[in-house]
Scaffold this motif. Sequence first.
Motif, short mmCIF file in Angstrom:
data_model
loop_
_atom_site.label_atom_id
_atom_site.label_comp_id
_atom_site.label_asym_id
_atom_site.label_seq_id
_atom_site.Cartn_x
_atom_site.Cartn_y
_atom_site.Cartn_z
N SER A 238 0.83 -1.21 0.00
CA SER A 238 0.00 0.00 0.00
C SER A 238 0.86 1.26 0.00
N GLU A 239 1.98 1.23 0.71
CA GLU A 239 2.88 2.37 0.71
C GLU A 239 3.54 2.54 -0.66
N HIS A 240 3.86 1.42 -1.29
CA HIS A 240 4.40 1.47 -2.65
C HIS A 240 3.38 2.08 -3.61
N ALA A 241 2.11 1.70 -3.46
CA ALA A 241 1.06 2.25 -4.32
C ALA A 241 0.92 3.75 -4.13
N ILE A 242 1.01 4.21 -2.90
CA ILE A 242 0.91 5.65 -2.62
C ILE A 242 2.08 6.39 -3.24
N ASP A 243 3.28 5.86 -3.07
CA ASP A 243 4.46 6.51 -3.68
C ASP A 243 4.33 6.54 -5.19
N ALA A 244 3.84 5.43 -5.77
CA ALA A 244 3.70 5.35 -7.23
C ALA A 244 2.69 6.36 -7.74
N TYR A 245 1.55 6.47 -7.06
CA TYR A 245 0.52 7.41 -7.51
C TYR A 245 0.97 8.85 -7.30
N TRP A 246 1.67 9.10 -6.21
CA TRP A 246 2.20 10.44 -5.95
C TRP A 246 3.14 10.86 -7.08
N ALA A 247 3.99 9.94 -7.52
CA ALA A 247 4.90 10.23 -8.64
C ALA A 247 4.11 10.47 -9.93
N LEU A 248 3.07 9.67 -10.17
CA LEU A 248 2.27 9.83 -11.38
C LEU A 248 1.59 11.20 -11.43
N LEU A 249 1.16 11.70 -10.31
CA LEU A 249 0.45 12.97 -10.27
C LEU A 249 1.32 14.15 -10.74
N HIS A 250 2.62 13.93 -10.81
CA HIS A 250 3.52 14.98 -11.25
C HIS A 250 3.99 14.78 -12.69
N GLU A 251 3.46 13.74 -13.36
CA GLU A 251 3.76 13.53 -14.77
C GLU A 251 2.86 14.45 -15.62
N ILE A 252 3.36 14.84 -16.79
CA ILE A 252 2.65 15.82 -17.61
C ILE A 252 1.20 15.44 -17.92
N PRO A 253 0.87 14.20 -18.33
CA PRO A 253 -0.54 13.88 -18.60
C PRO A 253 -1.44 14.07 -17.39
N PHE A 254 -0.95 13.75 -16.20
CA PHE A 254 -1.75 13.92 -15.00
C PHE A 254 -1.90 15.40 -14.63
N VAL A 255 -0.84 16.17 -14.79
CA VAL A 255 -0.93 17.61 -14.52
C VAL A 255 -1.89 18.27 -15.50
N ALA A 256 -1.82 17.87 -16.77
CA ALA A 256 -2.71 18.43 -17.79
C ALA A 256 -4.16 18.10 -17.48
N PHE A 257 -4.42 16.85 -17.08
CA PHE A 257 -5.80 16.46 -16.79
C PHE A 257 -6.33 17.20 -15.56
N ALA A 258 -5.49 17.38 -14.56
CA ALA A 258 -5.90 18.13 -13.37
C ALA A 258 -6.24 19.57 -13.74
N GLU A 259 -5.48 20.14 -14.66
CA GLU A 259 -5.77 21.49 -15.13
C GLU A 259 -7.12 21.54 -15.84
N LEU A 260 -7.40 20.53 -16.67
CA LEU A 260 -8.69 20.49 -17.36
C LEU A 260 -9.84 20.35 -16.38
N GLU A 261 -9.66 19.54 -15.33
CA GLU A 261 -10.71 19.39 -14.32
C GLU A 261 -10.99 20.70 -13.63
N THR A 262 -9.95 21.47 -13.35
CA THR A 262 -10.13 22.77 -12.70
C THR A 262 -10.86 23.73 -13.62
N ALA A 263 -10.43 23.78 -14.89
CA ALA A 263 -11.05 24.68 -15.86
C ALA A 263 -12.50 24.30 -16.14
N ALA A 264 -12.82 23.01 -16.04
CA ALA A 264 -14.17 22.54 -16.36
C ALA A 264 -15.23 23.07 -15.40
N ARG A 265 -14.81 23.54 -14.25
CA ARG A 265 -15.79 24.06 -13.28
C ARG A 265 -16.58 25.23 -13.88
#
Length: 211
Positions: free
Chosen positions: A94-121
Amino acid sequence: MDARTYPAKETPKSRRTRARILDAAMRLFADVGYHAATNAMIADAANLTRGAMLYHFASREELVEAAVTYIEVERARLFEQAASAPAAPGVDASEHAIDAYWALLHEIPFVAFAELETAARTEPMLRIRLAAAQSAFDRAQVGDRFLALAQAGEDPRFQTSRDLGRFLLEGLAKGAMTYDEPARKERLLTVVKRAVRVLNRKGDVQELWPD
């Protein structure tokens, strides 16, 4: 429509050009934001004239719809890569999964999608085009793959542990800390890991704050 599947009349060169446009859009959404990344800016980043880009995407709506799919394909690809890498010996899953997802959240596709979610409001067109991608990612990727990555069960308690970890990490990734950022983030990540382990009843962890 899959971002990699186009009408039969289009050539391999045309498909490569479209992919270049969509990649430029994704990177600009992540870098400068959805609204700042105009079609003209995207065309320039893709080394195309505005007119040449209009040949491939006649409107902002067409470009956004294809970009959402492209970004989702890239997020899924990165998630599959992360899910295929098992935890190192002696590392809690579970700790490995958290570290892995935390790293993914800083990859460009994840950052871009988070930006789209914010703008979609405040952008109805974008909100409509994001809905299916959000649902698919929530169920197929974060739902099934994160559970497998964490080696957790599927009952409500494990689902809650997954959701707790996921949404805390996503909020933390979007949060703007104004002081002592590295230490504060490290403490929060430690508590997230302990909270997930408590819910999963793993090991002897019973308190959220490590003494």
